[in-house]
Design a protein around this motif. Structure first.
Motif, PDB file in Angstrom:
ATOM      1  N   UNK A  14      31.246   4.333  15.685  1.00 40.93           N
ATOM      2  CA  UNK A  14      31.582   5.602  16.147  1.00 40.93           C
ATOM      3  C   UNK A  14      30.368   6.546  16.454  1.00 40.93           C
ATOM      4  N   UNK A  15      29.235   6.175  15.684  1.00 37.74           N
ATOM      5  CA  UNK A  15      27.904   7.108  15.623  1.00 37.74           C
ATOM      6  C   UNK A  15      27.198   6.748  16.843  1.00 37.74           C
ATOM      7  N   UNK A  16      27.830   5.886  17.730  1.00 36.14           N
ATOM      8  CA  UNK A  16      26.828   5.624  19.033  1.00 36.14           C
ATOM      9  C   UNK A  16      27.804   5.545  20.294  1.00 36.14           C
ATOM     10  N   UNK A  17      27.934   6.551  20.793  1.00 37.48           N
ATOM     11  CA  UNK A  17      29.136   6.665  21.772  1.00 37.48           C
ATOM     12  C   UNK A  17      28.500   6.836  23.237  1.00 37.48           C
ATOM     13  N   UNK A  18      28.884   5.691  24.414  1.00 40.58           N
ATOM     14  CA  UNK A  18      28.507   5.799  25.390  1.00 40.58           C
ATOM     15  C   UNK A  18      29.610   6.027  26.437  1.00 40.58           C
ATOM     16  N   UNK A  19      29.408   6.912  27.435  1.00 40.39           N
ATOM     17  CA  UNK A  19      30.389   6.934  28.390  1.00 40.39           C
ATOM     18  C   UNK A  19      29.736   7.059  29.784  1.00 40.39           C
ATOM     19  N   UNK A  20      30.203   5.793  30.444  1.00 36.36           N
ATOM     20  CA  UNK A  20      29.595   5.622  31.938  1.00 36.36           C
ATOM     21  C   UNK A  20      29.923   6.811  32.788  1.00 36.36           C
ATOM     22  N   UNK A  21      28.878   7.084  33.629  1.00 37.85           N
ATOM     23  CA  UNK A  21      28.906   8.123  34.598  1.00 37.85           C
ATOM     24  C   UNK A  21      28.934   7.396  36.018  1.00 37.85           C
ATOM     25  N   UNK A  22      30.288   7.587  36.741  1.00 37.81           N
ATOM     26  CA  UNK A  22      30.163   6.528  38.099  1.00 37.81           C
ATOM     27  C   UNK A  22      29.617   7.202  39.178  1.00 37.81           C
ATOM     28  N   UNK A  23      29.220   6.077  39.882  1.00 36.63           N
ATOM     29  CA  UNK A  23      28.534   6.400  41.064  1.00 36.63           C
ATOM     30  C   UNK A  23      29.483   7.291  42.260  1.00 36.63           C
ATOM     31  N   UNK A  24      30.690   6.893  42.098  1.00 38.53           N
ATOM     32  CA  UNK A  24      31.868   7.258  42.915  1.00 38.53           C
ATOM     33  C   UNK A  24      32.937   7.019  42.217  1.00 38.53           C
ATOM     34  N   UNK A  25      33.932   7.679  42.634  1.00 39.30           N
ATOM     35  CA  UNK A  25      35.517   7.577  41.870  1.00 39.30           C
ATOM     36  C   UNK A  25      36.077   6.430  43.172  1.00 39.30           C
TER      37      UNK A  25
ATOM     38  N   UNK B  60      27.449  -2.692  19.507  1.00 36.96           N
ATOM     39  CA  UNK B  60      27.605  -2.041  18.322  1.00 36.96           C
ATOM     40  C   UNK B  60      27.845  -0.598  18.878  1.00 36.96           C
ATOM     41  N   UNK B  61      29.113  -0.225  19.400  1.00 40.64           N
ATOM     42  CA  UNK B  61      29.138   1.273  19.796  1.00 40.64           C
ATOM     43  C   UNK B  61      30.563   1.341  20.373  1.00 40.64           C
ATOM     44  N   UNK B  62      31.010   2.456  20.553  1.00 47.81           N
ATOM     45  CA  UNK B  62      32.429   2.798  21.173  1.00 47.81           C
ATOM     46  C   UNK B  62      31.892   3.152  22.751  1.00 47.81           C
ATOM     47  N   UNK B  63      32.050   2.521  23.576  1.00 53.66           N
ATOM     48  CA  UNK B  63      31.816   2.780  24.971  1.00 53.66           C
ATOM     49  C   UNK B  63      32.856   2.934  26.035  1.00 53.66           C
TER      50      UNK B  63
END
Length: 335
Positions: free
Chosen positions: A13-24, A70-73
């Motif tokens: 939970x101390x390494x969170x990654x959210x993908x930023x999409x190229x397009x919806x 080893x993250x929440x992504x």
């Protein structure tokens, strides 16, 4: 005895990654884009599980990039012939479907704008925090070195050797996706070595460089250093390094000599001698030697630092942490 080194990724939970999409996704089409949140699972494992649940070949499940285990992504994946309402009911091990929207085609590797990170760094002394903030200010001005992180090279950094064996026809893999990944590890090793041996500052260019325009991504050969140096200082352009391949844009002069020498040292055929194995395309590309760090915010929260920022696709948060803090301890290990 308490370690003097900062520590990160102590908990997923101390390494969170959210993908930023190229397009919806468009809302129509024969594929369904599913937005997945996962924890302690690899992207490959989730893709295979999705394929098994909906009874399609694993190769038909698409995703733009691999996310840390080893993250929440969060990231998008595409599945053919899947009803979005059914997708929302799927039960995955260590993951959850957050959204499901139809789209006309499969999601391909590299089709993302970048990633947003929310990290916790523990055991940071006031002196280390002061140094990190000063380094971050410099990176905001000049850019972050765009080297590949250690995780790119696999356990004991063996993936480049495997990629070299595949490239030279000494080893074959039926799984083309895995074979391409191993060769990409070798490409990454070459790029990192070129970046390491490049003496010019990140915000400069050399005669013969292949430069990349920041806004458009277009490439051109640096022939007027005086003019292009001004553009580099404004972050309008950046020098690039090699992602070797049969169609890679070639530098000239001393830059070309340096890159070719490094490729030869690492056992990579140069120029027309580079002939990929049958069935594997290795077109190559140019990778900027630096990238911008998007909207970095470093705040003290009690006994730790919280660091929120974004990076373009293919750039590594661990590299940024190393630039700011030097050597760090990852996870719960004591060394």
């Amino acid at each position: 005895m308490t370690s003097a080194m900062p520590r990160f990724r102590f908990l997923p939970e101390e390494f969170k990654v959210d993908e930023i999409p190229l397009y919806p996704p468009t809302g129509e089409g024969t594929h369904t884009f599913v937005r997945i949140e996962k924890k302690l699972r690899t992207s490959e494992a989730i893709a295979r599980q999705l394929a098994k649940l909906v009874d399609v070949p694993a190769r038909d499940v698409g995703y733009a990039g691999r996310k840390d285990r080893m993250a929440v992504t969060t990231q998008w994946m595409s599945v053919p012939d899947l009803d979005p309402t059914v997708a929302l009911t799927l039960r995955l091990d260590g993951a959850e479907v957050l959204e499901a929207v139809r789209h006309p085609h499969k999601l391909r590797t590299g089709q993302l704008r970048g990633n947003r990170f929310d990290l916790v760094i523990r055991e940071v002394s006031p002196e280390a925090e002061h140094t990190a903030r000063a380094r971050l200010a410099e990176i905001e001005k000049r850019g972050m070195p765009n080297r590949y992180g250690a995780q790119r090279f696999g356990h004991a950094s063996r993936n480049p050797d495997r990629g070299r064996a595949i490239l030279l026809g000494q080893k074959s893999l039926r799984d083309r996706r895995k074979a391409r990944f191993m060769i990409s590890a070798l490409q990454s090793e070459v790029f990192n070595r070129v970046l390491e041996e490049r003496k010019a500052e990140l915000d400069t260019v050399e005669l013969g460089d292949v430069a990349r325009v920041t806004e458009s991504g277009g490439l051109f050969l640096v022939e007027d250093v005086e003019v292009d140096l001004k553009r580099a200082l404004l972050f309008e352009i950046s020098a690039t390094g090699p992602i070797f391949g049969t169609k890679m844009e070639q530098p000239s002069g001393r830059v070309a000599e340096r890159e070719n020498q490094i490729m030869e040292q690492l056992g990579v055929p140069v120029g027309s001698a580079l002939i990929p194995p049958r069935g594997l395309r290795v077109p190559g590309a140019r990778r900027p030697v630096r990238v911008k760090v998007g909207e970095p915010v470093l705040t003290r929260e009690g006994d730790w630092l919280r660091f929120v920022f974004s990076l373009p696709a293919g750039s590594y948060a661990t590299v940024l942490l190393e630039e700011l803090f030097g050597e760090l301890i990852e996870g719960r290990s004591s060394s």
